[in-house]
Design an enzyme around this catalytic site. Structure first.
Site, PDB file in Angstrom:
ATOM      1  N   ASP A  91       0.899  -0.972   0.055  1.00 21.87           N
ATOM      2  CA  ASP A  91       0.015  -0.117   0.032  1.00 21.87           C
ATOM      3  C   ASP A  91       0.978   1.169   0.077  1.00 21.87           C
ATOM      4  O   ASP A  91       1.995   1.373   0.475  1.00 21.87           O
ATOM      5  CB  ASP A  91      -0.856   0.098   1.189  1.00 21.87           C
ATOM      6  CG  ASP A  91      -1.852   0.786   1.238  1.00 21.87           C
ATOM      7  OD1 ASP A  91      -2.102   1.557  -0.098  1.00 21.87           O
ATOM      8  OD2 ASP A  91      -2.889   0.904   2.097  1.00 21.87           O
ATOM      9  N   CYS A 101     -12.124 -26.179  14.555  1.00 22.88           N
ATOM     10  CA  CYS A 101     -11.234 -25.547  13.908  1.00 22.88           C
ATOM     11  C   CYS A 101     -10.028 -26.553  13.483  1.00 22.88           C
ATOM     12  O   CYS A 101      -9.872 -27.192  14.500  1.00 22.88           O
ATOM     13  CB  CYS A 101     -10.793 -24.573  14.663  1.00 22.88           C
ATOM     14  SG  CYS A 101      -9.345 -23.355  13.942  1.00 22.88           S
ATOM     15  N   PHE A 153      -2.918   6.572   3.344  1.00 25.90           N
ATOM     16  CA  PHE A 153      -3.911   6.697   4.351  1.00 25.90           C
ATOM     17  C   PHE A 153      -3.002   6.898   5.646  1.00 25.90           C
ATOM     18  O   PHE A 153      -3.566   7.963   6.341  1.00 25.90           O
ATOM     19  CB  PHE A 153      -4.518   5.276   4.591  1.00 25.90           C
ATOM     20  CG  PHE A 153      -5.212   5.080   5.995  1.00 25.90           C
ATOM     21  CD1 PHE A 153      -6.525   5.695   5.791  1.00 25.90           C
ATOM     22  CD2 PHE A 153      -4.587   4.577   7.167  1.00 25.90           C
ATOM     23  CE1 PHE A 153      -7.245   5.735   7.349  1.00 25.90           C
ATOM     24  CE2 PHE A 153      -5.313   4.781   8.338  1.00 25.90           C
ATOM     25  CZ  PHE A 153      -6.726   5.009   8.391  1.00 25.90           C
ATOM     26  N   ASP A 204      -8.209  -6.672   2.884  1.00 33.25           N
ATOM     27  CA  ASP A 204      -6.994  -6.583   3.867  1.00 33.25           C
ATOM     28  C   ASP A 204      -7.516  -6.105   5.145  1.00 33.25           C
ATOM     29  O   ASP A 204      -8.214  -5.438   5.391  1.00 33.25           O
ATOM     30  CB  ASP A 204      -5.988  -6.007   3.383  1.00 33.25           C
ATOM     31  CG  ASP A 204      -6.005  -4.626   3.206  1.00 33.25           C
ATOM     32  OD1 ASP A 204      -5.849  -3.819   4.093  1.00 33.25           O
ATOM     33  OD2 ASP A 204      -6.709  -4.043   2.258  1.00 33.25           O
ATOM     34  N   HIS A 206      -4.646 -18.994  15.232  1.00 33.66           N
ATOM     35  CA  HIS A 206      -5.850 -19.394  14.972  1.00 33.66           C
ATOM     36  C   HIS A 206      -6.644 -18.472  14.518  1.00 33.66           C
ATOM     37  O   HIS A 206      -7.747 -18.738  13.390  1.00 33.66           O
ATOM     38  CB  HIS A 206      -6.558 -19.591  16.594  1.00 33.66           C
ATOM     39  CG  HIS A 206      -8.143 -19.692  16.468  1.00 33.66           C
ATOM     40  ND1 HIS A 206      -8.789 -20.782  16.074  1.00 33.66           N
ATOM     41  CD2 HIS A 206      -8.949 -18.658  16.509  1.00 33.66           C
ATOM     42  CE1 HIS A 206     -10.017 -20.533  16.011  1.00 33.66           C
ATOM     43  NE2 HIS A 206     -10.274 -19.284  16.632  1.00 33.66           N
ATOM     44  N   CYS A 249      -6.912 -25.738  13.143  1.00 35.53           N
ATOM     45  CA  CYS A 249      -5.530 -24.866  13.021  1.00 35.53           C
ATOM     46  C   CYS A 249      -4.532 -25.583  14.143  1.00 35.53           C
ATOM     47  O   CYS A 249      -4.960 -26.473  14.720  1.00 35.53           O
ATOM     48  CB  CYS A 249      -5.765 -23.314  13.483  1.00 35.53           C
ATOM     49  SG  CYS A 249      -5.903 -23.177  15.210  1.00 35.53           S
ATOM     50  N   CYS A 253      -5.547 -25.224  17.698  1.00 40.62           N
ATOM     51  CA  CYS A 253      -6.682 -25.734  18.359  1.00 40.62           C
ATOM     52  C   CYS A 253      -6.382 -27.431  18.419  1.00 40.62           C
ATOM     53  O   CYS A 253      -6.909 -27.689  19.256  1.00 40.62           O
ATOM     54  CB  CYS A 253      -8.011 -25.512  17.481  1.00 40.62           C
ATOM     55  SG  CYS A 253      -8.453 -23.900  17.652  1.00 40.62           S
TER      56      CYS A 253
HETATM   57 ZN   LIG Z   1      -8.036 -22.792  15.602  1.00 42.36          ZN
END
Ligand SMILES: [Zn+2]
Length: 365
Positions: free
Chosen positions: A58, A298, A62, A257, A329, A300, A303
């Site tokens: 970017d 989940c 901003f 984003d 996560h 991930c 988890c």
């Molecule tokens: Zn997770």
């Protein structure tokens, strides 16, 4: 969002493992430190950061211009659907003219100047895959006449960015995105959309002030998307709450984003579908005795291996690992949701997914 060339609290391999496909870095911050030359010497941002996925820069418009209209903290409420106020730093006022903008470095007070041309030179040398035009972002509270003047100047800057981008032919792998402006004013949004659609940008971003509520940005996006060329990708700048991803996709947005997943991890919040505002507060006392994962179902790394009780302990003990595990996560949560959005689009079930997501969060809200 890897503002200063790093995800906060997480290495690139963990992000990749979580299913993140692209990062966006802020050229303004990297210009001030370590400087474009240092990154170019390392062979570009991919090598410098150790990130093999898609990388965008970017311009930093901003960040520069948010200081022009007062301290960015004044705008936090009005900007919560804009790019997040991550850079809550005091700097001297910015001076904008037709040619570019003068500002002071927040690091050492030195005078700096960005023009559309220098922004393209910087971003080309940083070596990201997707580049953004330099633009002035107007906050919600400025008069409409100011937003008009800035929108018209942004169109002229977009043409100059494109010309400079073309002149600096540095390999066919970089693409330049044009940015739609006009605040909450439909006439200005149309004017901007027509102008940037007339230039051969590879993609289109929707930026500038998107209003103060979610309904405001829905209106802006509903109006602007049909005005953009259908065959080119559309990016919504700085928006990425879980419901935003689905609402954006419903309106024809292709990419987003947002710094939120790593930012809320730093406050001990895990993203979770069944919680108010999609956040599970891991610092609450009741987590201390909860041996379950952050979120049932989940897939991930966090988890699979760690419990809520352990995460509660890490945050309570101020162990940095708590932030890292929660950030992974949260990134996986967003990546999985986007996978589901893509599947739902193919199956024609996107509205169903939206309703499911909102009702689950509201049930416990
Ligand atoms: Zn997770």
């Amino acid at each position: 969002m890897a503002t200063r060339g790093a995800l906060k609290g997480l290495d690139p391999d963990s992000a990749q493992r979580a299913g993140v496909g692209a990062l966006i870095v802020n050229a303004y911050h990297l210009h001030l430190q370590p400087g474009g030359d240092a990154v170019a010497r390392a062979g570009g941002l991919h090598g410098y950061m150790g990130w093999q996925g898609v990388l965008a820069t970017d311009s930093g418009g901003f960040q520069i211009f948010s200081f022009q209209h007062g301290h960015v903290a004044d705008e936090v409420k009005g900007r919560r659907h804009q790019r997040p106020p991550e850079d809550d730093l005091l700097v001297a006022a910015v001076k904008v003219d037709e040619d570019g903008a003068d500002f002071r470095s927040y690091l050492d007070g030195s005078r700096q100047r960005f023009t559309p041309e220098s922004s393209m030179q910087l971003q080309r040398s940083l070596g990201a895959d997707l580049l953004m035009c330099l633009d002035e972002c107007t906050p919600f509270h400025v008069p409409a006449a100011y937003t008009r003047a800035a929108t018209e100047r942004n169109v002229r800057w977009a043409r100059r960015c494109f010309d400079e981008f073309e002149r600096l032919e540095m390999g066919a792998t970089q693409s330049l995105y044009g940015i739609n402006h006009g605040g909450v004013y439909p006439e200005l949004r149309s004017l901007s959309a027509a102008a940037i659609s007339g230039l051969p940008f590879e993609g289109m971003a929707i930026g500038d002030c998107l209003g103060q509520t979610k309904q405001d940005w829905y209106q802006v996006v509903d109006q602007v998307v049909p005005l953009l060329p259908e065959e080119r990708p559309r990016h919504l700048l700085g928006v990425g709450e879980p419901d935003d991803l689905v609402e954006g996709a419903l309106r024809g947005i292709d990419s987003f984003d947002c710094a939120m997943p790593t930012r809320v991890a730093r406050h001990g919040h895990a993203l979770h579908r069944g919680q108010p505002r999609f956040r599970l507060d891991l610092t609450q006392a009741r987590m201390a005795g909860d041996d379950g994962p952050l979120e049932e179902g989940c897939d991930c790394h966090t988890c699979a291996r760690y419990s809520r009780a352990y995460l509660w302990h890490l945050f309570k003990a101020h162990e940095l690992l708590g932030i890292t595990l929660t950030a992974e996560h949260n990134l996986r949560f967003s990546a999985r949701l986007l996978e589901q959005v893509r599947e739902a689009i193919s199956a024609g079930r996107l509205r169903e997914l939206r309703n499911q997501l909102l009702s689950r969060s509201a049930e416990t809200g």
